[in-house]
Design an enzyme around this catalytic site. Sequence first.
Site, PDB file in Angstrom:
ATOM      1  N   LYS A  98       3.539  -9.708  16.376  1.00 52.59           N
ATOM      2  CA  LYS A  98       4.322 -10.772  15.721  1.00 52.59           C
ATOM      3  C   LYS A  98       4.068 -12.121  16.398  1.00 52.59           C
ATOM      4  CE  LYS A  98       6.283  -8.450  12.530  1.00 52.59           C
ATOM      5  NZ  LYS A  98       5.955  -8.707  11.136  1.00 52.59           N
TER       6      LYS A  98
ATOM      7  N   ASN B 145       0.825  -1.223   0.000  1.00 54.50           N
ATOM      8  CA  ASN B 145       0.000   0.000   0.000  1.00 54.50           C
ATOM      9  C   ASN B 145       0.859   1.273   0.000  1.00 54.50           C
ATOM     10  OD1 ASN B 145       0.958   0.126   2.592  1.00 54.50           O
ATOM     11  ND2 ASN B 145      -1.040  -0.049   3.612  1.00 54.50           N
TER      12      ASN B 145
ATOM     13  N   TYR C 113       3.965  -3.919  18.866  1.00 54.53           N
ATOM     14  CA  TYR C 113       4.549  -4.478  17.644  1.00 54.53           C
ATOM     15  C   TYR C 113       4.988  -5.926  17.895  1.00 54.53           C
ATOM     16  CZ  TYR C 113       8.239  -5.696  14.372  1.00 54.53           C
ATOM     17  OH  TYR C 113       9.021  -6.379  13.473  1.00 54.53           O
TER      18      TYR C 113
ATOM     19  N   SER D 246      10.129 -11.965  14.189  1.00 57.60           N
ATOM     20  CA  SER D 246      11.248 -11.187  14.724  1.00 57.60           C
ATOM     21  C   SER D 246      11.786 -11.858  15.981  1.00 57.60           C
ATOM     22  CB  SER D 246      10.722  -9.791  15.088  1.00 57.60           C
ATOM     23  OG  SER D 246      11.633  -9.115  15.912  1.00 57.60           O
TER      24      SER D 246
END
Length: 340
Positions: free
Chosen positions: A155, A34, A151, A126
Amino acid sequence: MSSTILVTGGAGYIGSHTVLELLNQGDEVIVVDNLHNASETSLNRVKEITGKELTFYQADILDTDAMDKIFSQHKVDSVIHFAGLKAVGESTQIPLTYYHNNVTGTINLCQVMAKHNVKSIVFSSSATVYGDPQALPLVESMPTGIPTNAYGHSKLMIEEILRDLSESDPDWKIVILRYFNPIGAHESGRIGEDPNGIPNNLMPFITQVAVGRRDELSVFGNDYDTHDGTGVRDYIHVVDLAIGHLKALDRIKEDKGVFTYNLGTGTGYSVLDMVKAFEKASGKTINYKLVDRRPGDVAACYADASAAKNELNWQAEFGLERMCEDSWRWQSNNPNGYKG
Ligand code: NAD
Ligand code: UD1
């Protein structure tokens, strides 16, 4: 045999390097991005470097209709899923946006994939899912920890969702890649990391000091239990990381199930090691000051990368000197990133 790979977030830092390697190995590539945190210039440069074409859709993975149309128009073999928001600080300010984009976005993507009977996906996780390491080096079988921000939580949630998905339908082929600290750039110096605003991560901050965009680096903490008191991380060249994705796709050509791998070098370097290595590679002096620890940081974090070596036939090839040289080539040739 060539495959058709749909790459979400393929215009971004790691995505663009991976698209380049996919094109070089002869795959057809469809990028869905996007452009929230990227520019189409990265893809134009990938086409220039490789001399190959790719298909680009400026679309959001949350847009079911758009995704449905894209999957109807192409016979996709596998998906590499990079699309996500990744700024740790911002994720604590706007957690709902992060959960919606990253978690709902992935659910939406998987639903559209299932509808079109595409059940092969490589996901960008991560090392943050380990939380504060209980022991080092980090091995995939160790329990995941408690991420310190939205964040990181997003994940970990996605990893769990993908495992549930595989349990519910054993036809899925899923590779979860836990990246350590990607730095560096393609050797051409034409594509690289181009963060918006003030960089959160160490290497882009260092390169921006070197190029004169920032006055000095703040070194977050010098009282950690490490060889010089500064934080230790496992920095990995982004091209090595990109190649790890190609190996991950090979892994699930035949085998169904969920496979989780660390992608790191296995070696930890401190913040001051990084400053010294970068100064040597660039010939620039990096001014820095020692400041307080950054909340949420851990003292040290590095991978045991032997599972990727044994099962993916992958290992990092580039050392620290090369990582710094390539970061510097990108930044010095593009002082303002893709903005010219
Ligand atoms: P990036 O921001 O450069 O790339 C992510 C891309 O996804 C961007 O191009 C962005 O425009 C796009 N995107 C975001 N939300 C989207 C949406 N809803 N629909 C379509 N496109 C969307 O980041 P990167 O460093 O290349 O990271 C790629 C992935 O790897 C991310 O999922 C990130 O969380 C993960 N990761 C990165 C690091 C790192 O240090 N860079 C470490 C561990 C994991
Ligand atoms: C950070 C995120 C992690 C995310 C990863 C990739 C945090 C707490 N962790 O990891 O969730 O997956 O980025 O996006 O934000 N440093 C400085 N000065 C700086 C910047 C960093 O001294 O200006 C130090 C840090 O304290 C750390 C090391 O450099 O010791 C690396 O930092 P960074 O590049 O931000 O990566 P991580 O903290 O490992």
